[in-house]
Design a protein around this motif. Sequence first.
Motif, PDB file in Angstrom:
ATOM      1  N   TYR A  70       7.576 -10.082 -12.126  1.00  0.00           N
ATOM      2  CA  TYR A  70       6.403  -8.764 -11.456  1.00  0.00           C
ATOM      3  C   TYR A  70       6.484  -8.094 -10.523  1.00  0.00           C
ATOM      4  N   ALA A  71       6.576  -6.595 -10.453  1.00  0.00           N
ATOM      5  CA  ALA A  71       6.591  -5.754  -9.496  1.00  0.00           C
ATOM      6  C   ALA A  71       5.366  -5.387  -9.423  1.00  0.00           C
ATOM      7  N   PHE A  72       5.820  -5.225  -7.733  1.00  0.00           N
ATOM      8  CA  PHE A  72       4.046  -4.808  -7.232  1.00  0.00           C
ATOM      9  C   PHE A  72       4.622  -3.440  -6.141  1.00  0.00           C
ATOM     10  N   GLU A  73       3.209  -2.039  -6.581  1.00  0.00           N
ATOM     11  CA  GLU A  73       3.564  -1.044  -7.381  1.00  0.00           C
ATOM     12  C   GLU A  73       2.946  -0.383  -5.929  1.00  0.00           C
ATOM     13  N   LYS A  74       2.663  -1.182  -5.289  1.00  0.00           N
ATOM     14  CA  LYS A  74       2.878  -1.225  -3.579  1.00  0.00           C
ATOM     15  C   LYS A  74       4.101  -0.830  -2.889  1.00  0.00           C
ATOM     16  N   ASP A  75       4.913  -1.975  -3.314  1.00  0.00           N
ATOM     17  CA  ASP A  75       6.670  -2.223  -2.388  1.00  0.00           C
ATOM     18  C   ASP A  75       6.965  -0.495  -3.093  1.00  0.00           C
ATOM     19  N   LYS A  76       7.180   0.185  -3.774  1.00  0.00           N
ATOM     20  CA  LYS A  76       7.863   1.249  -3.929  1.00  0.00           C
ATOM     21  C   LYS A  76       8.047   1.614  -3.106  1.00  0.00           C
ATOM     22  N   GLY A  77       9.182   2.340  -3.289  1.00  0.00           N
ATOM     23  CA  GLY A  77       9.903   3.425  -1.725  1.00  0.00           C
ATOM     24  C   GLY A  77      10.175   2.343  -0.625  1.00  0.00           C
ATOM     25  N   GLN A  78       9.581   1.389  -0.509  1.00  0.00           N
ATOM     26  CA  GLN A  78       9.613   0.448   0.697  1.00  0.00           C
ATOM     27  C   GLN A  78      11.383  -0.499   0.852  1.00  0.00           C
ATOM     28  N   GLY A  79      12.280   0.222   0.200  1.00  0.00           N
ATOM     29  CA  GLY A  79      13.426  -0.279   0.062  1.00  0.00           C
ATOM     30  C   GLY A  79      14.027  -1.727  -0.232  1.00  0.00           C
ATOM     31  N   GLY A  80      13.157  -1.847  -0.876  1.00  0.00           N
ATOM     32  CA  GLY A  80      12.826  -3.797  -1.414  1.00  0.00           C
ATOM     33  C   GLY A  80      12.662  -4.130  -0.615  1.00  0.00           C
ATOM     34  N   LYS A  81      11.901  -3.880   0.078  1.00  0.00           N
ATOM     35  CA  LYS A  81      11.517  -4.733   1.107  1.00  0.00           C
ATOM     36  C   LYS A  81       9.700  -5.147   0.822  1.00  0.00           C
ATOM     37  N   SER A  82       9.299  -6.679   0.917  1.00  0.00           N
ATOM     38  CA  SER A  82       7.567  -6.848   0.338  1.00  0.00           C
ATOM     39  C   SER A  82       6.510  -6.397   0.838  1.00  0.00           C
ATOM     40  N   ALA A  83       5.847  -5.590   0.531  1.00  0.00           N
ATOM     41  CA  ALA A  83       3.862  -5.614   0.989  1.00  0.00           C
ATOM     42  C   ALA A  83       3.123  -6.929   0.763  1.00  0.00           C
ATOM     43  N   CYS A  84       3.234  -7.934  -0.013  1.00  0.00           N
ATOM     44  CA  CYS A  84       2.766  -9.118  -0.698  1.00  0.00           C
ATOM     45  C   CYS A  84       2.797 -10.173   0.706  1.00  0.00           C
ATOM     46  N   GLU A  85       1.918 -10.195   1.627  1.00  0.00           N
ATOM     47  CA  GLU A  85       1.753 -11.389   2.324  1.00  0.00           C
ATOM     48  C   GLU A  85       0.932 -12.188   2.306  1.00  0.00           C
TER      49      GLU A  85
END
Length: 227
Positions: A94-109
């Motif tokens: 899956y992809a997390f919509e919160k990661d959009k526009g983050q340059g491939g960085k994860s916002a899920c920790e």
Amino acid sequence: MRNGVIAAGVLALGLLGSACGEGSKTTPESQGGGGPYAQPSTPAASPTGAATAAPTESPAPTESPAPGAGAGVLNAKKTSLGTILVDGTGRTLYAFEKDKGQGGKSACEGACAKEWPPFTAGGGGASTGSPGASPGGSPGASPGGSPGGTATGAPGASPSAGPGVKSSMLSTTTRADGTKQVVYNGWPLYYYSKDTSPGDTKGQGVTSFGAPWYVVGADTGAPITKH
């Protein structure tokens, strides 16, 4: 006088017979057994020890599947949602919509990464959850199995693209713990802890930790938002 001699002889014979009768009587002591004077028989010796049953042998333990069976291997799979990305054992990513526009960085920790374990390169992605789960089993296994733990991918490992996957879209991002999370077309990829078998898509359209989650199209590299 003759009669007196005869009488004396008869008396002597009588006394002799009486003495012989007394001598032939048997006493309890002379009998071989029974009676109040009989000696008790010696009981048979008891066995020196009871026989011990042989212990039952336990069956040999079966080997668990190797961890990380599907880690780092990205494949394409045709489903009712379209041709989507899966790992090497067919588990949905899956992809997390919160990661959009983050340059491939994860916002899920933190808690997010426990519910949505990152798909990592080279082995890992959820290997420290519930023990004993095998690939495709219940949450807590290694990537290739059901996720549900902490990412443990090997730093520096590289993902590989299977049939239907565009290697030009494939890259990695380094997470806070040093593991390499697989990224496709700028989208870090994750498992969903409630997907218990390859082919499950229970995470499709779920809004969690501030944004929705979607499967990813293998051909476009974009989240597929239909249900």
